[in-house]
Design a protein around this motif. Structure first.
Motif, PDB file in Angstrom:
ATOM      1  N   SER A 108       4.989  -7.860  -6.556  1.00  0.00           N
ATOM      2  CA  SER A 108       6.276  -7.565  -5.486  1.00  0.00           C
ATOM      3  C   SER A 108       5.833  -6.727  -4.324  1.00  0.00           C
ATOM      4  O   SER A 108       4.981  -5.977  -4.598  1.00  0.00           O
ATOM      5  CB  SER A 108       7.350  -6.982  -6.374  1.00  0.00           C
ATOM      6  N   PHE A 109       6.397  -6.985  -3.113  1.00  0.00           N
ATOM      7  CA  PHE A 109       6.173  -6.234  -2.194  1.00  0.00           C
ATOM      8  C   PHE A 109       6.569  -4.883  -2.281  1.00  0.00           C
ATOM      9  O   PHE A 109       5.920  -3.854  -1.878  1.00  0.00           O
ATOM     10  CB  PHE A 109       6.834  -6.847  -0.915  1.00  0.00           C
ATOM     11  N   ALA A 110       7.471  -4.715  -3.117  1.00  0.00           N
ATOM     12  CA  ALA A 110       7.927  -3.242  -3.230  1.00  0.00           C
ATOM     13  C   ALA A 110       6.906  -2.514  -3.901  1.00  0.00           C
ATOM     14  O   ALA A 110       7.061  -1.114  -3.874  1.00  0.00           O
ATOM     15  CB  ALA A 110       9.425  -3.308  -4.286  1.00  0.00           C
ATOM     16  N   GLN A 111       5.820  -2.923  -4.589  1.00  0.00           N
ATOM     17  CA  GLN A 111       4.934  -2.247  -5.108  1.00  0.00           C
ATOM     18  C   GLN A 111       3.440  -2.633  -4.373  1.00  0.00           C
ATOM     19  O   GLN A 111       2.434  -2.444  -4.966  1.00  0.00           O
ATOM     20  CB  GLN A 111       4.772  -2.548  -6.609  1.00  0.00           C
ATOM     21  N   ASN A 112       3.471  -2.999  -3.315  1.00  0.00           N
ATOM     22  CA  ASN A 112       2.326  -3.396  -2.682  1.00  0.00           C
ATOM     23  C   ASN A 112       1.655  -2.791  -1.301  1.00  0.00           C
ATOM     24  O   ASN A 112       2.563  -3.263  -0.390  1.00  0.00           O
ATOM     25  CB  ASN A 112       2.220  -4.919  -2.209  1.00  0.00           C
ATOM     26  N   ASP A 113       1.215  -1.597  -1.641  1.00  0.00           N
ATOM     27  CA  ASP A 113       0.836  -0.714  -0.331  1.00  0.00           C
ATOM     28  C   ASP A 113      -0.078  -1.322   0.593  1.00  0.00           C
ATOM     29  O   ASP A 113       0.208  -1.213   1.811  1.00  0.00           O
ATOM     30  CB  ASP A 113       0.265   0.548  -0.816  1.00  0.00           C
ATOM     31  N   ALA A 114      -0.907  -2.336   0.003  1.00  0.00           N
ATOM     32  CA  ALA A 114      -1.779  -2.829   0.736  1.00  0.00           C
ATOM     33  C   ALA A 114      -1.472  -3.853   1.651  1.00  0.00           C
ATOM     34  O   ALA A 114      -1.631  -4.101   2.791  1.00  0.00           O
ATOM     35  CB  ALA A 114      -2.787  -3.637  -0.240  1.00  0.00           C
ATOM     36  N   MET A 115      -0.329  -4.588   1.267  1.00  0.00           N
ATOM     37  CA  MET A 115       0.481  -5.837   2.060  1.00  0.00           C
ATOM     38  C   MET A 115       1.180  -4.949   3.077  1.00  0.00           C
ATOM     39  O   MET A 115       1.074  -5.466   4.297  1.00  0.00           O
ATOM     40  CB  MET A 115       1.366  -6.381   1.251  1.00  0.00           C
ATOM     41  N   LEU A 116       1.771  -3.855   2.712  1.00  0.00           N
ATOM     42  CA  LEU A 116       2.497  -3.171   3.959  1.00  0.00           C
ATOM     43  C   LEU A 116       1.628  -2.710   4.828  1.00  0.00           C
ATOM     44  O   LEU A 116       1.773  -2.619   6.220  1.00  0.00           O
ATOM     45  CB  LEU A 116       3.126  -1.950   3.180  1.00  0.00           C
ATOM     46  N   GLU A 117       0.469  -2.046   4.743  1.00  0.00           N
ATOM     47  CA  GLU A 117      -0.647  -1.476   5.681  1.00  0.00           C
ATOM     48  C   GLU A 117      -1.008  -2.901   6.502  1.00  0.00           C
ATOM     49  O   GLU A 117      -1.378  -2.732   7.651  1.00  0.00           O
ATOM     50  CB  GLU A 117      -1.703  -0.920   4.933  1.00  0.00           C
ATOM     51  N   MET A 118      -1.261  -4.301   5.647  1.00  0.00           N
ATOM     52  CA  MET A 118      -2.017  -5.085   6.652  1.00  0.00           C
ATOM     53  C   MET A 118      -0.620  -5.431   7.572  1.00  0.00           C
ATOM     54  O   MET A 118      -0.939  -5.910   8.801  1.00  0.00           O
ATOM     55  CB  MET A 118      -2.027  -6.405   5.576  1.00  0.00           C
ATOM     56  N   LEU A 119       0.640  -5.597   7.164  1.00  0.00           N
ATOM     57  CA  LEU A 119       1.702  -5.958   8.174  1.00  0.00           C
ATOM     58  C   LEU A 119       1.868  -5.073   9.141  1.00  0.00           C
ATOM     59  O   LEU A 119       2.124  -5.541  10.289  1.00  0.00           O
ATOM     60  CB  LEU A 119       2.913  -6.084   7.369  1.00  0.00           C
ATOM     61  N   ILE A 120       1.722  -3.884   8.954  1.00  0.00           N
ATOM     62  CA  ILE A 120       1.723  -2.767  10.138  1.00  0.00           C
ATOM     63  C   ILE A 120       0.661  -2.895  11.092  1.00  0.00           C
ATOM     64  O   ILE A 120       0.888  -2.884  12.301  1.00  0.00           O
ATOM     65  CB  ILE A 120       1.581  -1.257   9.432  1.00  0.00           C
ATOM     66  N   ALA A 121      -0.586  -3.401  10.620  1.00  0.00           N
ATOM     67  CA  ALA A 121      -1.487  -3.423  11.463  1.00  0.00           C
ATOM     68  C   ALA A 121      -1.460  -4.872  12.308  1.00  0.00           C
ATOM     69  O   ALA A 121      -1.618  -5.145  13.378  1.00  0.00           O
ATOM     70  CB  ALA A 121      -2.968  -3.559  10.820  1.00  0.00           C
ATOM     71  N   ALA A 122      -0.979  -5.907  11.590  1.00  0.00           N
ATOM     72  CA  ALA A 122      -0.970  -7.184  12.346  1.00  0.00           C
ATOM     73  C   ALA A 122       0.318  -7.302  13.161  1.00  0.00           C
ATOM     74  O   ALA A 122       0.381  -7.972  13.996  1.00  0.00           O
ATOM     75  CB  ALA A 122      -0.517  -8.095  11.086  1.00  0.00           C
TER      76      ALA A 122
END
Length: 350
Positions: A108-122
């Motif tokens: 879940s995105f709710a538990q995926n800090d790496a995905m969040l960091e990627m989206l912030i960068a992208a």
């Protein structure tokens, strides 16, 4: 940021339907003046970034990146064991054996800090949420990165929760919609609101821009959604037959078969309610009578069964998501379908 700031030429959003949407499709829709979408809820962070980059290689226009924000699955060993046991004869009929244990295959995105960091960068122009809402930290960070945020809602309470969380617009997902119901709690009572009453309800009481979704297949349907007060319409099933779709040949054939007239909601495939074309898996699900493991644990078995059946030449166990408008599907490229939708909107007075 608002939808108006995206400067879309047409109020058409291509739904990020799993098994259908691709970077090529998203880019084609965005190039045609709508908002293309990719779904990254079922892939890891590296693959999600690759998909974003693939869209950007094809268009400089805005597009949407969709995420699953489901509650973590509850391991239920006995439920999962009974589910595997019940599926064993089905696997055997295709010369295969089921998994010995089931896994939570999507994070879940709710538990995926790496995905969040990627989206912030992208910094994609639009980020959308399905199955729920991420925490305040994620929403604040994505908004600070300049992302417009959308969230699916199947009732007023979910829409109000999205507004309180800081989401910019809400996707009113009617019961007609193909794919997974976006309900935050799949075990809560479902009012099963259609797209027409849901859109009007959210327009009147949610105080958020509303995007209508569910059963909309042509320009007249889009025009109807706009007349109800929606700012745009989201279409998913309409794009399944496009050559840019990742739907396989069996899925495409089923879309133009009698199964298109008999879509139904089932938990059997993934563990969450989802509308799809009737096939051998949905029929098995109707007959089993067992408790179903949580999403996406159940999906581990569903995907394995589909692969085993396909290897044996049987395509009737796939997740053939489709909405109630499936019989209106057309075989057109994404660009040509967009042109047709716009022409139909214009004929209807848009």
């Amino acid at each position: 940021m608002t939808l108006a700031s995206l400067r879309l030429t047409h109020p058409i959003i291509q739904a990020p339907m799993a098994g259908v949407s691709t970077p090529a499709m998203a880019a084609a829709v965005s190039e045609a003046g709508g908002l293309g979408s990719i779904g990254v809820g079922a892939v890891d962070t590296a693959r999600a970034r690759e998909m974003i980059d693939a869209v950007r290689a094809l268009t400089s226009r805005p597009f949407n990146v969709n995420l699953f924000v489901h509650a973590p699955a509850r391991p239920q060993p006995e439920v999962e064991r009974r589910w595997i046991d019940a599926l064993t004869p089905v696997f055997a009929s295709h010369g295969a054996t089921p998994p010995t244990a089931l896994r939570e295959i999507y994070r879940s995105f709710a538990q995926n800090d790496a995905m969040l960091e990627m989206l912030i960068a992208a910094r994609p122009a639009v980020v959308s949420f399905h199955f729920g809402l991420p925490g305040t930290t994620a929403i604040t960070a994505l908004k600070a990165a300049g992302c417009l945020l959308l969230a699916s809602a199947t009732n007023l309470d979910e829409a109000l929760a999205a507004k309180a969380a800081g989401v910019d617009a809400v996707v009113a997902q009617g019961i007609e919609a193909g794919g997974h119901r976006g309900m935050f709690d799949p075990d809560a009572p479902d009012a099963e609101l259609g797209v027409l009453p849901l859109t009007r309800l959210l327009v009147a009481q949610a105080s958020l821009p509303v995007i209508a979704a569910g059963g909309i297949m042509d320009g007249r349907g889009i025009r109807a959604a706009l007349d109800l007060g929606a700012v745009a319409a989201q279409l998913g099933t309409a794009f399944i037959a496009c050559p840019e779709s990742s739907a396989d040949d069996t899925y495409r054939a089923a879309l133009f078969s009698p199964a298109a007239h008999q879509t139904l909601l089932t938990r059997a495939i993934s563990g969450r309610p989802a509308r799809c074309l009737t096939n051998r898996f949905t029929q098995w699900g109707l007959e089993t009578g067992l408790l179903i493991p949580d999403y996406p644990i159940a999906y581990d078995a569903g995907k394995a069964l589909n692969q085993a059946a396909k290897t044996a030449g049987e395509g009737g166990y796939g997740a053939q998501w489709a909405g109630q408008g499936a019989p209106l599907a057309r075989v057109l490229s994404a660009a040509d379908l967009m042109k047709q939708l716009v022409a139909e909107m214009q004929e209807a007075g848009a």
